[in-house]
Design an enzyme around this catalytic site. Structure first.
Site, PDB file in Angstrom:
ATOM      1  N   GLY A   5     -36.999  84.980 166.344  1.00  0.00           N
ATOM      2  CA  GLY A   5     -37.693  83.619 167.032  1.00  0.00           C
ATOM      3  C   GLY A   5     -37.088  82.944 167.742  1.00  0.00           C
ATOM      4  N   ASN A  60     -40.111  73.304 160.456  1.00  0.00           N
ATOM      5  CA  ASN A  60     -39.171  73.836 159.532  1.00  0.00           C
ATOM      6  C   ASN A  60     -38.550  72.807 158.781  1.00  0.00           C
ATOM      7  OD1 ASN A  60     -38.047  73.604 162.581  1.00  0.00           O
ATOM      8  ND2 ASN A  60     -35.950  73.999 161.303  1.00  0.00           N
ATOM      9  N   GLN A  73     -42.759  79.020 161.398  1.00  0.00           N
ATOM     10  CA  GLN A  73     -42.843  78.736 160.164  1.00  0.00           C
ATOM     11  C   GLN A  73     -44.265  78.934 159.604  1.00  0.00           C
ATOM     12  OE1 GLN A  73     -40.687  78.185 157.893  1.00  0.00           O
ATOM     13  NE2 GLN A  73     -38.704  77.943 158.972  1.00  0.00           N
ATOM     14  N   GLY A 124     -40.071  87.603 162.004  1.00  0.00           N
ATOM     15  CA  GLY A 124     -40.206  88.460 160.890  1.00  0.00           C
ATOM     16  C   GLY A 124     -39.730  87.999 159.428  1.00  0.00           C
ATOM     17  N   HIS A 125     -38.381  87.491 159.579  1.00  0.00           N
ATOM     18  CA  HIS A 125     -37.767  87.191 158.353  1.00  0.00           C
ATOM     19  C   HIS A 125     -38.386  85.783 157.585  1.00  0.00           C
ATOM     20  CE1 HIS A 125     -34.837  83.821 159.362  1.00  0.00           C
ATOM     21  NE2 HIS A 125     -35.069  84.147 160.753  1.00  0.00           N
ATOM     22  N   CYS A 133     -29.392  75.975 160.044  1.00  0.00           N
ATOM     23  CA  CYS A 133     -28.563  75.795 161.483  1.00  0.00           C
ATOM     24  C   CYS A 133     -27.651  74.742 161.427  1.00  0.00           C
ATOM     25  CB  CYS A 133     -29.636  76.088 162.575  1.00  0.00           C
ATOM     26  SG  CYS A 133     -30.958  77.355 162.150  1.00  0.00           S
TER      27      CYS A 133
HETATM   28  C1  LIG Z   1     -39.279  76.762 163.572  1.00  0.00           C
HETATM   29  C2  LIG Z   1     -38.373  77.887 163.818  1.00  0.00           C
HETATM   30  N1  LIG Z   1     -38.219  78.066 164.987  1.00  0.00           N
HETATM   31  C3  LIG Z   1     -37.658  79.136 165.377  1.00  0.00           C
HETATM   32  C4  LIG Z   1     -36.514  79.702 164.329  1.00  0.00           C
HETATM   33  C5  LIG Z   1     -35.620  80.876 164.711  1.00  0.00           C
HETATM   34  O1  LIG Z   1     -36.143  82.072 164.341  1.00  0.00           O
HETATM   35  P1  LIG Z   1     -34.931  83.259 164.134  1.00  0.00           P
HETATM   36  O2  LIG Z   1     -34.162  82.884 163.009  1.00  0.00           O
HETATM   37  O3  LIG Z   1     -35.507  84.184 163.939  1.00  0.00           O
HETATM   38  O4  LIG Z   1     -34.138  83.123 165.462  1.00  0.00           O
HETATM   39  C6  LIG Z   1     -36.638  79.277 162.967  1.00  0.00           C
HETATM   40  C7  LIG Z   1     -35.906  79.746 162.128  1.00  0.00           C
HETATM   41  O5  LIG Z   1     -34.797  79.558 161.745  1.00  0.00           O
HETATM   42  C8  LIG Z   1     -37.524  78.216 162.820  1.00  0.00           C
HETATM   43  O6  LIG Z   1     -37.725  77.813 161.541  1.00  0.00           O
END
Ligand SMILES: Cc1ncc(COP(=O)(O)O)c(C=O)c1O
Ligand code: FES
Lengths: 146, 401
Positions: free
Chosen positions: B73, B153, B181, B202-203, B327
């Site tokens: 993402g 998120n 999300q 995907g995850h 994060c």
């Molecule tokens: C709203 C949102 N955008 C982007 C991401 C980033 O996705 P990824 O973990 O696949 O890089 C996340 C996940 O942490 C997310 O919740």
């Protein structure tokens, strides 16, 4: 970021958590960056020995564990020896802290110093080597009636 | 420690579904060719990839050609934002986003600011909603792109993306939404929404970590920063991660098939959890919108309590949750999203995010409520802020405001 077993043990079973009524000295300090707050109560006898010590902490696991360990380390000590309990000593006793969490142990040292300062002020004495705590924050004042 | 783990962090990541693992295995074991190779082994992989692309596109009401596979993402957001602003730099260098974005967007915006672009950040209200009229006012003749998160998120608030995209288009501005999300959890149709770009990962819906996609409406000129081979219609180089992409397609098939039941299940548990905590734990408040909210998202602040201690004590009772965004852990600053909805630092620090998955049960939720009650009471007994509150003293604060 992982905590040592010692840190987790003190976090899970904090020693000396609580308050002392009519304490000889109380110090409250905070870290402006993370917003965490620690308060230490000291009970000091006529011979200048720390008979009892309690703490309250609003903070992360490292802040709780260092409060617990620092209070263990000053308990039973003379004022002069209590002053020598540094954040480094507390960290070492806890088998170290992750780098971003080292500042949390400073809070414990500062809270003890602030409580000693309060004790010295109340008793009109000077404690050699003790400086006015930098980050002491105001004791909450009684809320005004209206 | 307990032997029973209750996983309430499905917004951080989800377990890979068994069917997804099964789907992936042949692409490691037998069909492992390079999709760009001309012999049969490669062409079989190529055919599988095309099939995955079509299935994913169909679930989103998109054309297969408009789905570009990425590594996550974060990559999708970076591509949509930085590379589109770069590609259209002669049209205008103004970018609009909000104050409650995921770091993948927020830090892309910072990058733009550092490299000669201008960024406007839309404020949100106390529920986390963007005001469409404020968005309209922020649009300028040199605005090229707006990027607004679909489902938050951290606090779960769902933005009126369809309305926001329409406002952007009236002004001739491109519109990207971070739907990481949302995809797999709520119905998404890119035509209905009217967006130009949409990011997914995907995850978040039972595929593995490290695979995602970006939808790009036809006719938009933007190319990934990955230069190299001719993959992804020459827009994003790099040999495709065939097994993971196949897993992601299967995971989305499963999610869409069961979307209605899973959504209903999550909403029921979500509202049950919110209701019980707010009723049974004094000095707690819900963050995010009460109803315009991701099905599985619960975010609650507990006054006088600090988040990390809360999380670790809950973990000792077997409950896995998060405090703000995963994060952000390891950083000292409270979540920018919680500050954006107006929470003071101390309260933002004492916030707990619990995200429900389709495997969560009502018993899990009831156990969690009991665990929260115990842990919050324990931490309050330890809190100098709570002591001051009980004694009617003015609150102390370490933060200079
Ligand atoms: C709203 C949102 N955008 C982007 C991401 C980033 O996705 P990824 O973990 O696949 O890089 C996340 C996940 O942490 C997310 O919740
Ligand atoms: S993070 Fe502030 S005391 Fe630990």
């Amino acid at each position: 970021m992982a905590y040592s077993e010692k840190v987790m043990e003190h976090f899970s079973n904090p020693r000396n958590m609580g308050e002392i009524e009519d304490a000889s000295g109380v110090g409250t300090v905070g870290n402006a960056q993370c917003g965490d707050i620690m308060r230490v109560y000291l009970d000091i006898d006529e011979d200048g020995i720390v008979r009892d010590v309690k703490f309250k902490t609003f903070g992360c696991a490292a802040a709780v564990a260092t409060s617990s360990m620092a209070t263990e380390l000053v308990k039973g000590k003379s004022i002069n020896d209590a002053l020598k309990v540094t954040n480094k000593a507390v960290c070492e006793a806890l088998d170290g802290l992750p780098p971003v969490k080292v500042h949390c142990s400073l809070l414990a040292e500062e809270a003890i110093h602030a409580a000693l300062w309060d004790y010295a002020e109340k008793n009109g004495i000077a404690i050699e080597g003790l400086e006015k705590p930098k980050s002491d924050i105001h004791e909450g004042e009684e809320e005004e009636d209206y | 420690m307990t032997d029973h783990t209750i996983y309430l962090d499905n917004a951080a990541t989800t377990a890979v579904a068994k069917e997804v693992v099964q789907e992936m295995l042949p692409y490691f074991e037998t069909c492992w060719g390079n999709p760009s190779s001309l012999y049969e082994l490669g062409q079989r992989a190529h055919a599988a990839l095309s099939d995955a692309r079509e299935r994913i596109a169909a679930h989103l009401g998109a054309r297969a050609q408009d789905i570009y596979f990425t590594s996550c993402g974060t990559e999708s957001n970076n591509w949509a934002i930085k590379e589109t602003m770069f590609a259209y730099r002669d049209k205008g260098r103004h970018f609009i986003t909000s104050s409650t974005e995921h770091h993948a967007t927020a830090h892309s915006a910072l990058w733009l600011e550092k490299h000669g672009y201008e960024v406007s950040y839309l404020e949100v209200d106390s529920d986390g909603l963007i005001d469409p009229e404020a968005f309209r006012r922020a649009l300028r003749p040199d605005t090229t792109l707006a990027s607004l998160i679909y489902g938050n998120n951290e606090i779960g608030t769902i933005q009126p993306i369809k309305e926001l995209a329409a406002i952007a288009h009236e002004a001739g501005v491109l519109f990207h939404t971070d739907a990481v999300q949302v995809v797999g959890h709520l119905p998404v149709d890119v035509e209905e929404l009217g967006v130009d770009f949409l990011s997914a990962s995907g995850h978040k819906f039972n595929a593995p970590k490290g695979v995602g996609f970006l939808y790009i409406r036809r006719g938009i000129k933007t190319k990934s920063f990955l230069d190299g081979g001719a993959q992804e219609r020459k827009r994003r180089a790099g040999t495709e991660n065939v097994p993971y992409i196949m897993g992601m397609a299967r995971a989305l098939d499963l999610s869409i098939q069961q979307l209605a039941q899973r959504r209903e299940h999550a909403v029921a548990l979500r509202d049950h959890l919110i209701q019980r905590v707010l009723d049974e734990v004094p000095h707690s408040r819900l963050n995010g919108h009460p109803t315009l909210r991701l099905p599985g998202n619960v975010n609650i602040s507990f006054e006088f309590v600090e988040g990390e201690s809360l999380l670790l004590m809950l973990e000792q009772k077997g409950v896995l949750a998060s405090s703000g965004s995963a994060c952000a852990s390891g950083s000292l600053d409270p979540s920018h999203v919680l500050l954006a909805i107006g929470l003071p630092h101390e309260i933002a620090h004492g916030s707990l995010r619990m995200t429900i998955g389709h495997e969560t049960t009502r018993e899990d939720i009831d156990y969690t409520v009991e665990a929260i009650k115990e842990v919050v009471a324990q931490l309050r007994a330890m809190s100098p802020l709570y002591e001051d509150y009980l004694l009617g003293r003015k609150a102390v604060s370490a933060i200079k405001s």
